[in-house]
Design a protein around this motif. Structure first.
Motif, PDB file in Angstrom:
ATOM      1  N   SER A   1      42.617 -26.453 -60.951  1.00 39.08           N
ATOM      2  CA  SER A   1      43.192 -28.069 -61.150  1.00 39.08           C
ATOM      3  C   SER A   1      43.830 -28.547 -59.743  1.00 39.08           C
ATOM      4  N   VAL A   2      44.594 -27.702 -59.429  1.00 36.87           N
ATOM      5  CA  VAL A   2      45.146 -28.041 -57.869  1.00 36.87           C
ATOM      6  C   VAL A   2      44.059 -28.328 -56.823  1.00 36.87           C
ATOM      7  N   ILE A   3      43.200 -27.195 -56.518  1.00 40.91           N
ATOM      8  CA  ILE A   3      42.135 -27.343 -55.718  1.00 40.91           C
ATOM      9  C   ILE A   3      41.496 -28.656 -55.972  1.00 40.91           C
ATOM     10  N   TRP A   4      41.035 -28.933 -56.979  1.00 43.28           N
ATOM     11  CA  TRP A   4      39.892 -30.153 -57.218  1.00 43.28           C
ATOM     12  C   TRP A   4      40.907 -31.384 -57.126  1.00 43.28           C
ATOM     13  N   SER A   5      41.980 -31.626 -57.456  1.00 45.96           N
ATOM     14  CA  SER A   5      42.606 -32.689 -57.397  1.00 45.96           C
ATOM     15  C   SER A   5      43.064 -32.874 -55.990  1.00 45.96           C
TER      16      SER A   5
END
Length: 278
Positions: free
Chosen positions: A53-57
């Protein structure tokens, strides 16, 4: 799994003489804790989901911000969106024994999550892929939701009386921690005032013999010391703690409160040691 053993002393007799000798005795392995294994697996999955999630956002919000700032600044600011709700979630975990204290980080985490999801959705909408933006925003929501489930599972359910007991225990500990620096400040201020008074000496209007009597009391007894017994080392430390750094003033202070015959070399040695000790 390597077999477990323990060492025990057992009697062993040879030629009529008995000695206690060590012997390795096998120990049965405990049954596997499947609950702990499942919880470990779920926690690992939750950590992977949060990482994804951190990578995507970060990639999504960073690309959004590059429209107005350079890429390093944009992606540096983008990661803040997820780090905030992750940090709030960690504080919520630390406050798991106090529902009142956990409420603020929980609400703050929800708010930070909504902001991050909105930024991801806005990026998709501006890029012309509104559906992808919504799906990307849901990724952060799923990550936060999974961690919320894991934390709630590990949070003990305490009755109101127990929660109040723990709250009072923490309050007492907080009072102890709060009083310590206040006492240090008071003692430091008192020591500075006393050291300044002694170092400056009596005022110009002070009568060196106000009572008209000698050093002895009215009955011939020695007058008690106003500052109490103090060693040269303690006097040097008090003077330094009070802000007196000039060696001559420190020596004068030591001779007034500790030893009237104190040598300058001795005082200088204690000053060096005190400064080295920090």
């Amino acid at each position: 799994m390597k077999p477990r053993t323990r060492t025990e002393l057992v009697p062993h007799t040879v030629d009529g003489k008995t000695r206690m000798v060590p012997v390795e005795i096998p120990v049965p392995a405990p049954p596997r804790d499947w609950d702990r294994a499942v919880l470990t697996g779920v926690t690992t999955i939750a950590a992977l989901v949060v990482t994804a999630s951190v990578i995507w956002s970060t990639a999504s919000i960073g690309d959004l911000l590059t429209r107005v700032v350079i890429a390093p600044a944009a992606y540096g600011a983008a990661i803040v969106f997820d780090l905030v709700w992750i940090a709030c979630m960690a504080v919520e975990w630390l406050s798991r024994y106090d529902e009142d204290s956990a409420r603020l980080p929980r609400n703050a985490g929800h708010g930070a999550l909504l902001v991050a999801m909105g930024a991801v959705a806005a990026h998709g909408w501006l890029a012309g892929y509104a559906v992808i933006g919504i799906v990307g925003a849901v990724v952060s929501g799923l990550a936060k939701g999974l961690w919320t489930v894991v934390l709630r599972h590990q949070t003990p359910q305490l009755d109101p009386r127990t929660r109040e007991f723990l709250r009072q225990e923490l309050a007492d500990a907080g009072v102890t921690l709060a009083v310590m620096p206040v006492r240090r400040r008071v003692q430091r201020a008192q020591a500075m005032a006393e050291a300044e008074r002694i170092a400056l000496g009596p005022g110009p209007d002070a009568d060196p013999d106000e009572s008209g009597q000698g050093a002895d009391g009215p009955d011939g007894e020695d007058a008690p010391s106003t500052s109490g017994p103090m060693t040269i080392k303690d006097a040097v430390r008090t003077a330094l703690d009070s802000g007196i750094s000039d060696p001559d003033r420190v020596l004068a202070y030591v001779r007034k409160v500790a030893d009237a015959n104190a040598k300058a070399e001795t005082v200088a040695t204690y000053i060096r040691r005190a400064k080295l000790a920090g």
